[in-house]
Design a protein around this motif. Structure first.
Motif, PDB file in Angstrom:
ATOM      1  N   LYS A 258      -9.587 -14.173   5.742  1.00 56.77           N
ATOM      2  CA  LYS A 258      -8.326 -13.511   5.421  1.00 56.77           C
ATOM      3  C   LYS A 258      -7.172 -14.500   5.569  1.00 56.77           C
TER       4      LYS A 258
ATOM      5  N   ARG B  69       0.824  -1.211   0.000  1.00 51.11           N
ATOM      6  CA  ARG B  69       0.000   0.000   0.000  1.00 51.11           C
ATOM      7  C   ARG B  69       0.858   1.261   0.000  1.00 51.11           C
TER       8      ARG B  69
ATOM      9  N   SER C  87      -5.063  -6.163  -2.261  1.00 48.38           N
ATOM     10  CA  SER C  87      -5.835  -7.225  -1.624  1.00 48.38           C
ATOM     11  C   SER C  87      -5.026  -8.512  -1.619  1.00 48.38           C
TER      12      SER C  87
ATOM     13  N   ASP D 277     -10.361 -10.704   1.450  1.00 47.57           N
ATOM     14  CA  ASP D 277     -10.338  -9.721   2.530  1.00 47.57           C
ATOM     15  C   ASP D 277     -11.295  -8.583   2.210  1.00 47.57           C
ATOM     16  N   GLU D 278     -11.270  -7.551   3.046  1.00 45.37           N
ATOM     17  CA  GLU D 278     -12.248  -6.475   2.908  1.00 45.37           C
ATOM     18  C   GLU D 278     -12.030  -5.586   1.690  1.00 45.37           C
ATOM     19  N   HIS D 279     -10.876  -5.721   1.028  1.00 47.69           N
ATOM     20  CA  HIS D 279     -10.585  -4.888  -0.141  1.00 47.69           C
ATOM     21  C   HIS D 279     -10.657  -5.663  -1.452  1.00 47.69           C
TER      22      HIS D 279
ATOM     23  N   ARG E 296      -3.810   1.947  -6.342  1.00 42.96           N
ATOM     24  CA  ARG E 296      -5.180   2.333  -6.011  1.00 42.96           C
ATOM     25  C   ARG E 296      -5.833   1.387  -5.018  1.00 42.96           C
ATOM     26  N   GLY E 297      -5.483   0.125  -5.078  1.00 41.55           N
ATOM     27  CA  GLY E 297      -6.053  -0.853  -4.164  1.00 41.55           C
ATOM     28  C   GLY E 297      -5.145  -2.054  -4.036  1.00 41.55           C
TER      29      GLY E 297
ATOM     30  N   GLU F 208     -13.175  -4.280  -4.306  1.00 43.31           N
ATOM     31  CA  GLU F 208     -12.689  -3.000  -4.835  1.00 43.31           C
ATOM     32  C   GLU F 208     -11.443  -3.185  -5.692  1.00 43.31           C
ATOM     33  N   THR F 209     -10.510  -4.012  -5.217  1.00 46.05           N
ATOM     34  CA  THR F 209      -9.261  -4.216  -5.958  1.00 46.05           C
ATOM     35  C   THR F 209      -9.507  -4.949  -7.266  1.00 46.05           C
TER      36      THR F 209
END
Length: 245
Positions: free
Chosen positions: A210, A69, A78, A112-114, A75-76, A117-118
């Motif tokens: 995760k 990150r 994961s 996972d939580e991203h 931008r994303g 979006e990723t």
């Protein structure tokens, strides 16, 4: 005409028809796979392999995500247990009733939580995972069978499981007697190589697990535009990315 020669010509014609039919079927399968909805931002997502150390130490996935990150332009980020188009695939037999019963083979993403979006995946029904629904996964697959986890499934899988019903809130069994609960539906996700079903669409699901150890994970980066993909790997190499671990 000589009967042996006629028989040979007939055999050649028969073999030719069989080969032509097989080639046609292969071409149709390839066309279905290449034109099927991918459901991800193909031109913005890049795979980063996990770090391996000579001393065999295992690095937490959270540490690798922190380093990735920090890369400029990302931008994303994961971490998943498997990735679209990857060589490794995890399948599970699923049903809408407890086993034994007819099963569908679905590809399983531990996300996972991203992840959504990723990947650039789009929810078409329901919701994503809540912060309190995630659990760490250290390799014990019994959690898939014995825990009432929420699940997000692909549109193709939803049509196969519940063709005439809204699937939200309905059960989905993976071996055990405790069902998963469907909370969302995404457009058909691209699956690992060999996990595609040309006649049925992409049968897949995401679970809120995760991956705990970095060596067990596949890391995905999403860039803001396709042109960034040429710059970021160079920056990562020059920065000797894994020295921070």
């Amino acid at each position: 005409r000589h009967p042996t020669l006629v028989a040979a010509w007939a055999t050649q014609l028969a073999v030719g028809f069989v080969l032509a039919g097989a080639a046609c079927a292969a071409a149709i399968t390839l066309w279905k796979e290449t034109t099927a909805p991918r459901g991800i931002a193909d031109d913005e997502v890049m795979l980063v392999h996990p770090p391996y150390f000579a001393d065999g130490r295992r690095v937490p996935t959270t540490d690798v995500l922190r380093v990735l990150r920090a890369v400029d332009g990302v931008r994303g980020v994961s971490a998943l247990y498997q990735v679209p188009y990857g060589r490794n695939a995890w399948h599970a037999g699923i049903s809408i009733t407890p086993f034994p019963s007819p099963r569908l083979m679905s590809s399983v993403y531990l996300a996972d939580e991203h992840a959504l979006e990723t990947l650039g995946a789009r929810l078409v029904l329901g919701r994503g995972f809540g912060p309190d629904e995630f659990h760490a996964y250290g390799g014990d697959s019994s959690r898939l069978h014995d825990s009432p986890l929420p699940a997000i499934i692909t549109a193709s899988l939803a049509r196969r499981l519940y063709p005439d019903r809204d699937p939200l809130g309905l059960p989905m069994y993976v071996r055990g007697a405790t069902p998963l609960r469907i909370i969302g539906v995404v457009e058909d996700l691209a699956l690992p190589a060999g996990a595609h079903h040309p006649d049925h669409g992409n049968l897949g699901m995401l679970l809120p697990l995760k991956v705990a150890n970095a060596t067990d994970a596949h890391f995905l980066l999403r860039m803001p535009a396709a042109g960034e993909a040429q710059r970021i790997p160079i920056a990562m190499d020059r920065a000797t990315l894994w020295r921070a671990l």
